[in-house]
Design an enzyme around this catalytic site. Structure first.
Site, mmCIF file in Angstrom:
data_model
loop_
_atom_site.group_PDB
_atom_site.id
_atom_site.type_symbol
_atom_site.label_atom_id
_atom_site.label_comp_id
_atom_site.label_asym_id
_atom_site.label_seq_id
_atom_site.Cartn_x
_atom_site.Cartn_y
_atom_site.Cartn_z
ATOM 1 N N LYS A 77 0.741 -0.974 1.317
ATOM 2 C CA LYS A 77 0.913 -2.471 1.493
ATOM 3 C C LYS A 77 2.114 -2.859 1.960
ATOM 4 O O LYS A 77 3.234 -2.303 1.375
ATOM 5 C CB LYS A 77 0.353 -3.242 0.265
ATOM 6 C CG LYS A 77 0.467 -4.770 0.455
ATOM 7 C CD LYS A 77 0.030 -5.365 -0.821
ATOM 8 C CE LYS A 77 0.054 -7.102 -0.744
ATOM 9 N NZ LYS A 77 -0.831 -7.641 -1.998
ATOM 10 N N SER A 152 -3.350 -11.624 -1.043
ATOM 11 C CA SER A 152 -2.547 -11.171 0.248
ATOM 12 C C SER A 152 -2.515 -9.635 0.383
ATOM 13 O O SER A 152 -1.878 -9.264 1.253
ATOM 14 C CB SER A 152 -1.044 -11.062 -0.653
ATOM 15 O OG SER A 152 -0.670 -10.286 -1.776
ATOM 16 N N SER A 176 -4.455 -11.265 -5.423
ATOM 17 C CA SER A 176 -4.575 -10.609 -4.157
ATOM 18 C C SER A 176 -5.147 -9.139 -3.948
ATOM 19 O O SER A 176 -5.097 -9.067 -2.569
ATOM 20 C CB SER A 176 -3.033 -10.504 -3.984
ATOM 21 O OG SER A 176 -2.477 -11.606 -3.787
#
Length: 474
Positions: A77, A152, A176
């Site tokens: 990520k 996210s 997230s």
């Protein structure tokens, strides 16, 4: 005959172990899919093709095959630093930034034998629950590219759903991992605070943000989860009296066997009910009904649960959300490179008085104990995963911080208070709407209760028999 990307992560690992494919062949296969498919999805912000192939060769030639994730492709990520790879944190303010050192979770994934293919998209600094960064453009939902993938960890979820990765690591500070997993028809596990050494949450503000797996099935999520933990094991600092006995892992066995009968609370209430008008759409309620009935047929007990009102939750959490932006290392003229929502959060966060921050932290710590006590009579609690179907690209108002915050709460009211309490939770897709959109539920466990959650989630997955597949387009 199935193509490699159609196979589960565990099936791919078995092929690797048997020598029926190789880390280099598998890496090349996924890189080809990324090149062909990702322009329509936007799951990746950086693809490290040459480095990935070289890493695959190193794994193939020098890393013991006993490494738990040996040869399996993954990605970082874009909130995680990897030495020598551009790391933008989803922000134009960090364009061109290349770190010299890697974060602990990146190192742990390497030690587990995984092969990183690049960086997956995230919103700016991972602050909102949708992934529409101005730095890289929106990340689209593979089931309907007019819709968002959530956030996210939106890039990670979109990559797995589109068959660009067999699984992916995300981070979860308010939902997230679970939000994008639910939006993209996947399994997302938010572990207990302290469970994953490289993303424990113990050092984050209010202990909110932990690392967790995103996968197409419960078994694959457990498989990756074990790999994230295995290099260093559970931190001794979190061996507390509230952890569930016997839940030390490995967790793959819990998902594979899916055994046990448990008592479940079922609720549509949340800590946000005193803050705004939470309206749960019919598809979300239908998913809850399907999951409850399926679990009851498996012999589990269920009982309606209404959470105690918590009018202090919203102001306390808002303070933490804003204060979390205060430390963003951007000042002066560079602030103009930040997105409007981030600037609003940064300005509000830097204006929060120390007393207000301390009082909010104390309030949330007390809330954690109250919530754990209220849920203690249940082995797990079942909620909708999301209150609405996946939101269209551009649905969120990025220019009005107050309205944006309200929109995020109304879309996903069931996730943030699980982070505040440090509890584990898992989302599982249980049916598709008439438009083909996946809808799911969330199971919340006791402190340290990942094994029970994985067993329950596996039983639920088998009971509803929703096919594990990629969107037909891909």
């Amino acid at each position: 005959m199935s193509e490699l990307h159609d196979l589960s992560a565990l099936e791919l690992w078995r092929l690797l172990q048997a020598g029926e494919t190789s880390p280099v062949e598998l890496t090349a296969h996924y890189l080809e899919r990324i090149e062909r498919i990702d322009p329509a999805v936007g799951a990746f912000v950086t693809v490290t093709r040459d480095a990935a192939l070289e890493r695959a060769r190193v794994v193939q030639d020098t890393v013991p095959t006993a490494a738990p994730l040996w040869g399996l492709p993954s990605a970082d990520k874009d909130l995680l630093r990897r030495a020598g790879v551009p790391t933008g944190f989803g922000s134009r303010a960090f364009a061109g930034f290349v770190p010299d050192e890697s974060d602990p979770l990146v190192i742990d994934m390497d030690d587990a034998g995984a092969v990183s293919l690049g960086k997956t998209a995230t919103p700016e600094f991972g602050l909102p629950s949708y992934t529409e960064s101005l730095a890289s453009g929106p990340t689209r939902n593979p089931w309907n590219t007019e819709l968002g993938a959530g956030g996210s960890s939106g890039g990670a979820a979109a990559a797995v759903a589109a068959g660009l990765l067999p699984f992916a690591v995300g981070s979860d500070g308010g939902g997230s991992v679970r939000i994008p997993a639910a939006a993209c028809g996947l399994v997302g596990l938010k572990p207990s605070r302290g469970r994953v050494p490289g993303g424990s949450g113990l050092a984050s503000l209010a202990g909110l943000a932990v690392a967790g797996p995103i996968a197409r099935s419960v078994v694959d999520a457990a498989f990756l989860f074990d790999g994230m933990i295995s290099p260093r094991g559970l931190p001794a600092a979190h061996r507390s009296a509230v952890r569930a006995p016997g839940d030390d892992g490995p967790f793959l066995a819990s998902a594979v066997h899916g055994e046990g009968r448990f008592q479940l609370g079922v609720t549509t209430s949340s800590a946000w009910d005193e803050y705004t008008d939470i309206r749960i759409e019919e598809p979300a309620l239908a998913a809850l009904t399907i999951a409850r009935s399926a679990l009851e047929r498996r012999g589990h007990g269920t009982e309606d649960l209404v959470l105690d009102p918590e009018p202090g939750y919203a102001p306390a959490f808002r303070t933490i959300w804003q204060a979390g932006a205060a430390a963003i290392p951007v000042d002066g003229e560079r602030e103009e490179l930040l997105e409007p929502l981030t600037r609003w959060l940064l300005e509000r966060g830097r204006a929060v008085p120390a007393r207000q921050l301390v009082e909010s932290l104390a309030w949330l710590a007390d809330y954690e104990m109250r919530l754990i006590a209220q849920l203690s009579t249940f082995d797990a609690v079942l909620t909708p995963a999301l209150a609405m179907t996946p939101r269209p690209i551009g649905w969120y108002d990025a220019s009005d911080g107050e309205r944006n915050f309200d929109q995020q709460v109304r879309y996903t009211p069931f996730t943030s208070w699980v982070n505040v309490s440090g509890l584990p939770a898992i989302t599982v897709s249980v049916h598709d709407t008439d438009d083909g959109l996946p809808m799911g539920v969330q199971l919340i466990g006791r402190p340290g209760g990942e094994a029970v959650l994985l067993s329950l989630a596996s039983q639920l997955e088998r009971a509803v028999r929703r096919p594990v597949r990629h969107p037909a387009l891909w």
